[in-house]
Design a protein around this motif. Structure first.
Motif, short mmCIF file in Angstrom:
data_model
loop_
_atom_site.label_atom_id
_atom_site.label_comp_id
_atom_site.label_asym_id
_atom_site.label_seq_id
_atom_site.Cartn_x
_atom_site.Cartn_y
_atom_site.Cartn_z
N PRO A 132 -22.40 -65.43 7.39
CA PRO A 132 -21.67 -64.24 6.97
C PRO A 132 -20.61 -64.62 5.94
N CYS A 133 -20.30 -63.71 5.03
CA CYS A 133 -19.23 -63.94 4.05
C CYS A 133 -18.63 -62.57 3.68
N TYR A 134 -17.69 -62.58 2.76
CA TYR A 134 -16.99 -61.35 2.39
C TYR A 134 -16.52 -60.60 3.64
N GLY A 135 -15.86 -61.34 4.50
CA GLY A 135 -15.26 -60.73 5.68
C GLY A 135 -16.26 -60.08 6.61
N GLY A 136 -17.52 -60.49 6.52
CA GLY A 136 -18.53 -59.89 7.38
C GLY A 136 -19.29 -58.77 6.70
N ASN A 137 -18.89 -58.43 5.47
CA ASN A 137 -19.60 -57.38 4.73
C ASN A 137 -20.99 -57.82 4.29
N ALA A 138 -21.16 -59.13 4.09
CA ALA A 138 -22.42 -59.61 3.53
C ALA A 138 -22.90 -60.85 4.27
N LEU A 139 -24.17 -61.17 4.05
CA LEU A 139 -24.75 -62.43 4.51
C LEU A 139 -25.23 -63.17 3.28
N GLN A 271 -13.77 -57.31 8.86
CA GLN A 271 -13.21 -58.55 9.42
C GLN A 271 -13.09 -58.48 10.94
N ASP B 127 -13.12 -64.46 0.29
CA ASP B 127 -14.35 -63.87 -0.25
C ASP B 127 -15.56 -64.55 0.42
N TRP B 128 -15.71 -65.85 0.19
CA TRP B 128 -16.88 -66.53 0.76
C TRP B 128 -16.61 -67.04 2.17
N ASP B 129 -15.35 -67.04 2.61
CA ASP B 129 -15.02 -67.46 3.98
C ASP B 129 -15.57 -68.84 4.34
N PHE B 233 -26.78 -60.54 0.59
CA PHE B 233 -27.22 -59.20 0.97
C PHE B 233 -26.34 -58.58 2.03
N ILE B 234 -26.42 -57.27 2.13
CA ILE B 234 -25.64 -56.54 3.14
C ILE B 234 -26.51 -56.40 4.38
N PRO B 235 -26.02 -56.90 5.54
CA PRO B 235 -26.86 -56.83 6.73
C PRO B 235 -27.08 -55.39 7.18
#
Ligand code: FAD
Ligand code: AMP
Lengths: 319, 266
Positions: A132-139, A271, B127-129, B233-235
């Motif tokens: 996960p990245c972007y605070g959980g918005n994306a993978l 988040q 951003d990328w965490d 991608f967006i899950p």
């Protein structure tokens, strides 16, 4: 392609930790004929090797100096275990250990690490690391061309390994020098059930307004059962002083995966969801029917918590 | 003491999920209309930690950012907080790098500054965490490191750092020079006042490219990256919430419990 996989394990009460067994389970699935080994450090490591299901070989040191994690000491041991095992894949938990050993091991071995992966999959012979990245918005899915490919992996991402423990045990050197001295540890006052272990987590958010509102969340958790349910909080609720930081769920708090997650007056910011979207079932109580939390929830009650939570407490008490 | 703060500019992490979009062709986030990029939260906190140390012990703080021209805004924000100098690492060769190339480039800039005693980073870029650039800088420089700090103080010989663990806190001591990554538990960063913002706006920010750092353009940015991003991608979300019916909260509560019992959750 066969993968030789080294799991950087961790001991808990003298046995491989649950996450270590999950990583070994993942390694079993990805090895494709390659060898799975485990590294275990600290008092009782040699004995624990027999419980490291799924590993053929264990690289161990019983030196009790390893019991307190010290990055530089562990790094030296991990480097030696990678060399001796010939691993082309290294898996570490996304823990205090993994957060430090992952990047530094990658640097020392001129390779890369994908942090906080939720999936490692073999796609036609190439390993794909998804996180996960972007605070959980994306993978994001990555590949790593250099060897070994290293990943730190989030708890509960794999099923635990089955089968016998390590047959062969190789001794590693005892803990060496470290420039960083660990002076002491202070446990957070943890009373009762931990949110990572609870079957049910009841979390409260900013919509509760004040610590008094939060008492209703605690009452709801005890109505469900203090042996089953623990109390969590959004960061906004922690910032309001409703709950200690140790109970924060989310990207910078804890990741929880209970069977049931009840979110009360939480909007469902990415988040926050980063810490609870792996729950089996999410129930949301929110007065805003468009709150983002409802796009993650299986069940929702649209309403004011001041009316809904007391009703829930009463009904749960009857169960 | 000379402290470097590494500060990254990122898309605002508080962008509503509905405005968060990805361009599948380039695997990049599409900037949300009307929402300006911000200083990554934890980097503001790292700057606060550095400034408090400077106030206690004297010395100076330099803020470095690797990014586009717009990252000047992140640098100016840390200057307005009280940092003394700013450096922007900007070069087309740096584009689309990974944690390793970012750390390598930042480490070269820190070497070029020459007299640095400590580097403060955020625990992760929001951003990328990823949470690894601080440690990679430490390895590039051969320095010790302590991550996820909630408190930092100077001792006679180095730094005493309080770290956040899963089940509490730990105090560690590291000699200088060292790298520290700072977490939100440290506390809120200071809010610059107007005169400071105006003074920072006038300050010149040094700009360095690959050539200034003696870096081969083929070893940084996309060319030097070791992590290959295949897909962003967006899950999918579960999507279909079942709203519990009932004329009274009591009835709703009782209906919910029936569902949970049917699902064998309670
Ligand atoms: C880098 C970064 C890291 C972060 N890490 C975390 C993290 O680890 N964990 C975390 O939780 N957050 C984290 N956040 C913060 C996150 O973005 C949100 O700000 C936060 O989760 C919001 O908390 P909340 O849902 O309680 O509050 P809000 O978003 O304010 O939501 C309150 C909700 O309560 C509802 N409500 C209000 N009154 C009532 C009522 N009477 N009855 C019923 N419902 C009511 C409202 O409709 C609203 O939906 C992070 C942010 C950043 C930028
Ligand atoms: N492009 C950048 N410019 C300056 N500092 C950065 C940059 N990328 C990462 N950092 C620093 O490294 C920390 C961790 O980043 P990451 O490993 O990407 O999560 C950030 O909080 C920053 O302090």
């Amino acid at each position: 392609m066969a993968n030789n996989i080294l799991v950087v394990g961790e001991l808990e009460g003298g046995a491989p930790s649950p996450t270590t067994l999950e990583l070994l389970g993942g390694a079993q699935g990805l090895a494709a004929g390659g060898a799975v080994s485990v590294m275990l450090l600290g008092a009782g490591a040699s004995g624990a090797a027999a419980q490291a299901a799924g590993a053929a070989k264990a690289f161990v040191s019983d030196d009790a100096a390893y019991d307190t994690f010290n990055g530089e000491q562990w790094l030296t041991a991990a480097q030696s275990a990678v060399e001796q095992s010939g691993a082309n894949v290294v898996l570490v938990a996304q823990s205090v250990v993994g957060r430090e050993v992952g990047p530094r091991l990658a640097s020392r071995l001129n390779t890369a690490v994908a942090m906080d992966c939720v999936s490692v999959a073999d796609a036609g012979g190439t390993l794909q690391f998804t996180r996960p990245c972007y605070g959980g918005n994306a993978l994001a899915t990555y590949t790593i061309a250099t060897s070994p490919a290293i990943a730190t992996v989030r708890a509960k991402s794999f099923e635990p390994a089955s089968g016998g423990g390590a047959g062969e045990v190789v001794q590693l050197a005892g803990a060496g020098a470290s420039r960083v001295a660990v002076l002491g540890k202070e446990k957070a006052e943890a009373t009762g059930l931990q949110i990572q272990d609870a079957k049910v987590v009841v979390s409260g958010g900013r919509g509760l307004g004040a610590p008094e509102g939060f008492q209703q969340i605690e009452a709801l958790a005890s109505a469900i059962g203090s042996d089953k349910a623990a109390v969590g909080a959004s960061r906004a609720a922690v910032d309001l002083g409703c709950s200690p930081p140790s109970q924060q769920v989310g990207l910078t708090g804890k990741v929880v995966t209970p069977d049931l997650y009840i979110a009360v007056a939480i909007s469902g910011a990415s988040q926050h969801m980063a810490g609870c979207s792996g729950s089996k079932v999410i129930v949301a109580v929110n007065r805003d029917k468009d709150a983002n939390i409802f796009s993650f929830a299986k069940y929702g009650i649209v309403g004011d918590w001041k009316a809904v939570v007391p009703a829930l407490i009463e009904e749960f008490k009857k169960v | 003491m000379h402290i470097v703060v590494c500060a990254k500019q990122i898309p605002d992490p508080e962008t509503p999920p509905s405005a968060f979009k990805i361009d599948a062709a380039t695997n990049k986030v599409i900037p949300a209309a009307g929402i300006s990029p911000v200083l990554s939260q934890f980097d503001g906190i790292a700057a606060e930690a550095a400034l408090r140390l400077k106030e206690a012990k004297g010395g100076k703080v330099t803020v470095i950012s690797l990014g586009a021209e717009s990252a000047q805004a992140a640098i100016k924000q840390v200057l307005a907080m009280g940092a003394d100098e700013g450096v922007l690492l900007k070069d087309a060769a740096f584009d689309d790098g990974d944690s390793y190339t970012t750390a390598r480039t930042l480490a070269e800039a820190i070497k070029k500054l020459g007299d640095v005693d400590a580097v403060f980073c955020g625990r992760q870029a929001a951003d990328w965490d990823m949470g690894q650039v601080g440690l990679l800088i430490a390895e590039e420089l051969g320095w010790p490191a302590a991550i996820i700090a909630k408190g930092v103080e100077a001792t006679d010989t180095g730094l005493k750092i309080q770290r956040v663990l899963a089940d509490g806190f730990e105090t560690v001591e590291a000699p200088l020079p060292a790298v520290v990554t700072v977490s939100n538990e440290f506390g809120e960063p200071r809010y610059p006042k107007l005169p400071q913002i105006m003074a920072a706006a006038k300050k010149t920010v040094t700009a360095w490219g690959a050539g200034d750092l003696g870096l081969d353009p083929g070893s940084v940015g996309k060319a030097g990256a070791r992590l290959q991003l295949q897909k962003l991608f967006i899950p999918e979300k579960s999507g279909r919430v079942e709203l519990i019916e009932g004329d009274t909260p009591q009835e709703q509560a009782s209906n919910l419990i029936k569902k949970l019992q049917a699902d064998k959750l309670i």
